[in-house]
Motif scaffolding. Structure first.
Motif, PDB file in Angstrom:
ATOM      1  N   GLY A 123       0.131  -0.633  14.730  1.00 14.26           N
ATOM      2  CA  GLY A 123      -0.758  -0.272  15.831  1.00 14.26           C
ATOM      3  C   GLY A 123      -1.890   0.671  15.505  1.00 14.26           C
ATOM      4  O   GLY A 123      -2.764   0.891  16.338  1.00 14.26           O
ATOM      5  N   GLY A 124      -1.924   1.250  14.312  1.00 14.37           N
ATOM      6  CA  GLY A 124      -2.970   2.209  13.976  1.00 14.37           C
ATOM      7  C   GLY A 124      -4.359   1.589  13.967  1.00 14.37           C
ATOM      8  O   GLY A 124      -5.286   2.101  14.597  1.00 14.37           O
ATOM      9  N   THR A 125      -4.508   0.483  13.259  1.00 17.26           N
ATOM     10  CA  THR A 125      -5.799  -0.196  13.217  1.00 17.26           C
ATOM     11  C   THR A 125      -6.142  -0.794  14.574  1.00 17.26           C
ATOM     12  O   THR A 125      -7.310  -0.826  14.978  1.00 17.26           O
ATOM     13  CB  THR A 125      -5.800  -1.287  12.131  1.00 17.26           C
ATOM     14  OG1 THR A 125      -5.355  -0.716  10.890  1.00 17.26           O
ATOM     15  CG2 THR A 125      -7.178  -1.876  11.942  1.00 17.26           C
ATOM     16  N   ALA A 126      -5.114  -1.265  15.297  1.00 14.22           N
ATOM     17  CA  ALA A 126      -5.337  -1.782  16.651  1.00 14.22           C
ATOM     18  C   ALA A 126      -5.857  -0.681  17.572  1.00 14.22           C
ATOM     19  O   ALA A 126      -6.654  -0.945  18.475  1.00 14.22           O
ATOM     20  CB  ALA A 126      -4.043  -2.371  17.207  1.00 14.22           C
TER      21      ALA A 126
ATOM     22  N   VAL B 199     -17.387  -3.825   9.221  1.00 16.90           N
ATOM     23  CA  VAL B 199     -15.987  -3.749   8.810  1.00 16.90           C
ATOM     24  C   VAL B 199     -15.473  -2.327   9.018  1.00 16.90           C
ATOM     25  O   VAL B 199     -16.232  -1.361   8.991  1.00 16.90           O
ATOM     26  CB  VAL B 199     -15.789  -4.182   7.347  1.00 16.90           C
ATOM     27  CG1 VAL B 199     -16.180  -5.646   7.158  1.00 16.90           C
ATOM     28  CG2 VAL B 199     -16.583  -3.300   6.386  1.00 16.90           C
ATOM     29  N   PHE B 200     -14.161  -2.212   9.229  1.00 18.81           N
ATOM     30  CA  PHE B 200     -13.547  -0.893   9.401  1.00 18.81           C
ATOM     31  C   PHE B 200     -12.127  -0.914   8.864  1.00 18.81           C
ATOM     32  O   PHE B 200     -11.502  -1.976   8.771  1.00 18.81           O
ATOM     33  CB  PHE B 200     -13.569  -0.452  10.865  1.00 18.81           C
ATOM     34  CG  PHE B 200     -12.834  -1.343  11.830  1.00 18.81           C
ATOM     35  CD1 PHE B 200     -11.538  -1.049  12.243  1.00 18.81           C
ATOM     36  CD2 PHE B 200     -13.446  -2.479  12.355  1.00 18.81           C
ATOM     37  CE1 PHE B 200     -10.868  -1.862  13.145  1.00 18.81           C
ATOM     38  CE2 PHE B 200     -12.787  -3.299  13.267  1.00 18.81           C
ATOM     39  CZ  PHE B 200     -11.492  -2.981  13.667  1.00 18.81           C
ATOM     40  N   CYS B 201     -11.608   0.245   8.481  1.00 22.61           N
ATOM     41  CA  CYS B 201     -10.247   0.294   7.968  1.00 22.61           C
ATOM     42  C   CYS B 201      -9.586   1.627   8.291  1.00 22.61           C
ATOM     43  O   CYS B 201     -10.246   2.627   8.565  1.00 22.61           O
ATOM     44  CB  CYS B 201     -10.203   0.042   6.456  1.00 22.61           C
ATOM     45  SG  CYS B 201     -10.619   1.473   5.428  1.00 22.61           S
ATOM     46  N   THR B 202      -8.255   1.612   8.272  1.00 18.09           N
ATOM     47  CA  THR B 202      -7.452   2.826   8.397  1.00 18.09           C
ATOM     48  C   THR B 202      -6.670   3.000   7.103  1.00 18.09           C
ATOM     49  O   THR B 202      -6.338   2.017   6.429  1.00 18.09           O
ATOM     50  CB  THR B 202      -6.471   2.724   9.581  1.00 18.09           C
ATOM     51  OG1 THR B 202      -5.631   1.577   9.405  1.00 18.09           O
ATOM     52  CG2 THR B 202      -7.224   2.587  10.899  1.00 18.09           C
ATOM     53  N   SER B 203      -6.372   4.239   6.768  1.00 13.99           N
ATOM     54  CA  SER B 203      -5.615   4.494   5.546  1.00 13.99           C
ATOM     55  C   SER B 203      -4.913   5.833   5.670  1.00 13.99           C
ATOM     56  O   SER B 203      -5.142   6.591   6.612  1.00 13.99           O
ATOM     57  CB  SER B 203      -6.545   4.506   4.320  1.00 13.99           C
ATOM     58  OG  SER B 203      -7.316   5.695   4.293  1.00 13.99           O
ATOM     59  N   GLY B 204      -4.068   6.113   4.702  1.00 20.36           N
ATOM     60  CA  GLY B 204      -3.416   7.416   4.647  1.00 20.36           C
ATOM     61  C   GLY B 204      -4.287   8.470   3.999  1.00 20.36           C
ATOM     62  O   GLY B 204      -3.803   9.543   3.651  1.00 20.36           O
ATOM     63  N   GLY B 205      -5.565   8.163   3.828  1.00 22.04           N
ATOM     64  CA  GLY B 205      -6.487   9.109   3.212  1.00 22.04           C
ATOM     65  C   GLY B 205      -7.188   8.544   1.988  1.00 22.04           C
ATOM     66  O   GLY B 205      -8.176   9.097   1.517  1.00 22.04           O
ATOM     67  N   MET B 206      -6.683   7.410   1.458  1.00 19.82           N
ATOM     68  CA  MET B 206      -7.267   6.801   0.265  1.00 19.82           C
ATOM     69  C   MET B 206      -7.467   5.308   0.510  1.00 19.82           C
ATOM     70  O   MET B 206      -6.601   4.498   0.177  1.00 19.82           O
ATOM     71  CB  MET B 206      -6.366   7.043  -0.950  1.00 19.82           C
ATOM     72  CG  MET B 206      -6.273   8.508  -1.343  1.00 19.82           C
ATOM     73  SD  MET B 206      -5.245   8.792  -2.814  1.00 19.82           S
ATOM     74  CE  MET B 206      -3.608   8.501  -2.131  1.00 19.82           C
ATOM     75  N   PRO B 207      -8.591   4.922   1.110  1.00 26.70           N
ATOM     76  CA  PRO B 207      -8.820   3.499   1.428  1.00 26.70           C
ATOM     77  C   PRO B 207      -9.032   2.628   0.212  1.00 26.70           C
ATOM     78  O   PRO B 207      -8.878   1.405   0.290  1.00 26.70           O
ATOM     79  CB  PRO B 207     -10.069   3.536   2.305  1.00 26.70           C
ATOM     80  CG  PRO B 207     -10.783   4.796   1.895  1.00 26.70           C
ATOM     81  CD  PRO B 207      -9.697   5.773   1.573  1.00 26.70           C
TER      82      PRO B 207
ATOM     83  N   THR C 221       0.298   7.403   6.871  1.00 26.01           N
ATOM     84  CA  THR C 221       0.871   6.149   6.382  1.00 26.01           C
ATOM     85  C   THR C 221       2.025   5.682   7.260  1.00 26.01           C
ATOM     86  O   THR C 221       2.787   6.486   7.790  1.00 26.01           O
ATOM     87  CB  THR C 221       1.371   6.300   4.937  1.00 26.01           C
ATOM     88  OG1 THR C 221       1.992   5.080   4.536  1.00 26.01           O
ATOM     89  CG2 THR C 221       2.382   7.421   4.805  1.00 26.01           C
ATOM     90  N   ASN C 222       2.155   4.360   7.407  1.00 25.96           N
ATOM     91  CA  ASN C 222       3.212   3.825   8.263  1.00 25.96           C
ATOM     92  C   ASN C 222       4.491   3.507   7.495  1.00 25.96           C
ATOM     93  O   ASN C 222       5.400   2.885   8.048  1.00 25.96           O
ATOM     94  CB  ASN C 222       2.727   2.576   9.006  1.00 25.96           C
ATOM     95  CG  ASN C 222       2.543   1.370   8.085  1.00 25.96           C
ATOM     96  OD1 ASN C 222       2.611   1.478   6.871  1.00 25.96           O
ATOM     97  ND2 ASN C 222       2.291   0.219   8.678  1.00 25.96           N
ATOM     98  N   LEU C 223       4.582   3.903   6.226  1.00 24.84           N
ATOM     99  CA  LEU C 223       5.804   3.647   5.465  1.00 24.84           C
ATOM    100  C   LEU C 223       6.928   4.500   6.039  1.00 24.84           C
ATOM    101  O   LEU C 223       6.905   5.723   5.966  1.00 24.84           O
ATOM    102  CB  LEU C 223       5.612   3.980   3.986  1.00 24.84           C
ATOM    103  CG  LEU C 223       4.619   3.103   3.216  1.00 24.84           C
ATOM    104  CD1 LEU C 223       4.594   3.511   1.762  1.00 24.84           C
ATOM    105  CD2 LEU C 223       4.974   1.633   3.349  1.00 24.84           C
TER     106      LEU C 223
ATOM    107  N   CYS D 214       4.279  -5.301   6.559  1.00 26.67           N
ATOM    108  CA  CYS D 214       3.508  -4.509   7.533  1.00 26.67           C
ATOM    109  C   CYS D 214       4.306  -3.381   8.148  1.00 26.67           C
ATOM    110  O   CYS D 214       3.752  -2.497   8.798  1.00 26.67           O
ATOM    111  CB  CYS D 214       2.947  -5.416   8.627  1.00 26.67           C
ATOM    112  SG  CYS D 214       4.150  -5.932   9.874  1.00 26.67           S
ATOM    113  N   ASN D 215       5.630  -3.391   7.980  1.00 25.98           N
ATOM    114  CA  ASN D 215       6.516  -2.349   8.522  1.00 25.98           C
ATOM    115  C   ASN D 215       6.648  -2.379  10.038  1.00 25.98           C
ATOM    116  O   ASN D 215       7.229  -1.487  10.638  1.00 25.98           O
ATOM    117  CB  ASN D 215       6.061  -0.950   8.085  1.00 25.98           C
ATOM    118  CG  ASN D 215       6.424  -0.623   6.654  1.00 25.98           C
ATOM    119  OD1 ASN D 215       7.453  -0.021   6.386  1.00 25.98           O
ATOM    120  ND2 ASN D 215       5.584  -1.035   5.712  1.00 25.98           N
TER     121      ASN D 215
END
Length: 267
Positions: A12-15, A82-90, A118-120, A233-234
């Motif tokens: 759901g983060g990117t959503a 374009v767009f992205c989410t990351s834990g700090g390192m795309p 991160t979603n891990l 995707c977890n």
């Protein structure tokens, strides 16, 4: 304008980012459609005037499941960002998204990146009797999102020259060749198991959470897992409302579910 926000999101983060963008676009009087990338993704894009494409970073790149789906889209020279989410390192995520569609899409209007924890699940705090503390989640800057959309709309209306593409990191590309295959991403979740005592047979895991068709409902009403289709995707282990899906990697860790409503309830 009619605008399509194409995105991949497991938990759901990117959503959530797509939803913020969509709210800003709607407030400007535009019609917005949310198109989550899932197995057999074949949307009709011919009527759109602008496309946004988003994804989380998986080990410093866009998931291969995403780029493979994007390459098959008919973008009809539609302007895009374009767009992205990351834990700090795309890493190369933005470049991967751009490269997957550049030959079919139209004017490139820009890119956006935001950091989300991160979603891990194996990295999440241990479960306790009380609700897990998720105060470590970085706040999503709504003002940054709003400013980005304002710039995109300005560029779209002015039909300016294309923005420069996101930068590619060659070292990360070498890393990606060997360490970002589907089975390697699935290994971060582990072999999934079901706690039948907790499971209430809601079927959300199969019908709304899993994007790759890796979960099916058996004749007994319980989910059945196809590990060969899992893309890591977890989503299932994090978003099951009963916390009934687990693996040895994630057991005894809190679910990552602060943005679950964007998956469990369709935007």
């Amino acid at each position: 304008m009619r605008i399509g926000l194409i995105y991949f999101s497991g938990t759901g983060g990117t959503a959530k980012i797509a939803d913020i963008f969509g709210s800003e676009l709607k407030s400007a009087g535009h019609i917005v459609s949310y198109l989550r990338i899932k197995r057999n993704f074949h949307p009709d894009l011919q009527t759109y005037d602008l496309i946004g494409i988003g994804s989380p970073a998986y080990s410093f790149r866009a998931p291969r499941f995403v780029t493979q789906n994007l390459k098959h889209l008919s973008l009809e020279k539609i302007p895009f960002f374009v767009f992205c989410t990351s834990g700090g390192m795309p890493g190369n995520t933005l470049w991967n998204l751009y490269k997957a569609v550049e030959r079919k899409a139209g004017l490139f209007l820009g890119y956006f990146e935001v950091s989300i924890t991160t979603n891990l699940r194996s990295w999440m705090p241990r479960n306790t009797l009380s609700a897990p503390n998720q105060s470590f989640l970085p706040p999503i800057s709504q003002s940054r999102c709003k400013e980005f959309i304002f710039r995109i709309l300005s560029k779209q209306s002015d039909q300016v020259v294309a923005e420069k593409s996101p930068k590619k990191n060659g070292i990360i590309s070498l890393w990606s060749i060997f360490l970002t295959r589907r089975w390697q991403m699935a290994a971060t979740v582990g072999i999934k198991r079901l706690n039948k005592i907790k499971c209430n047979q809601c079927t959300l895991c199969a019908h709304q959470i899993c994007p790759s068709g890796a979960i099916q409902i058996s004749t007994s009403g319980y989910p059945r897992f196809n590990e060969w289709r899992c893309v890591g995707c977890n989503g299932c282990v994090n978003l099951c409302p009963q916390d009934a899906i687990w693996s040895y990697q994630v057991r005894n860790h809190a679910q990552y579910n602060p943005f679950q409503k964007y998956i469990l309830k369709k935007m």
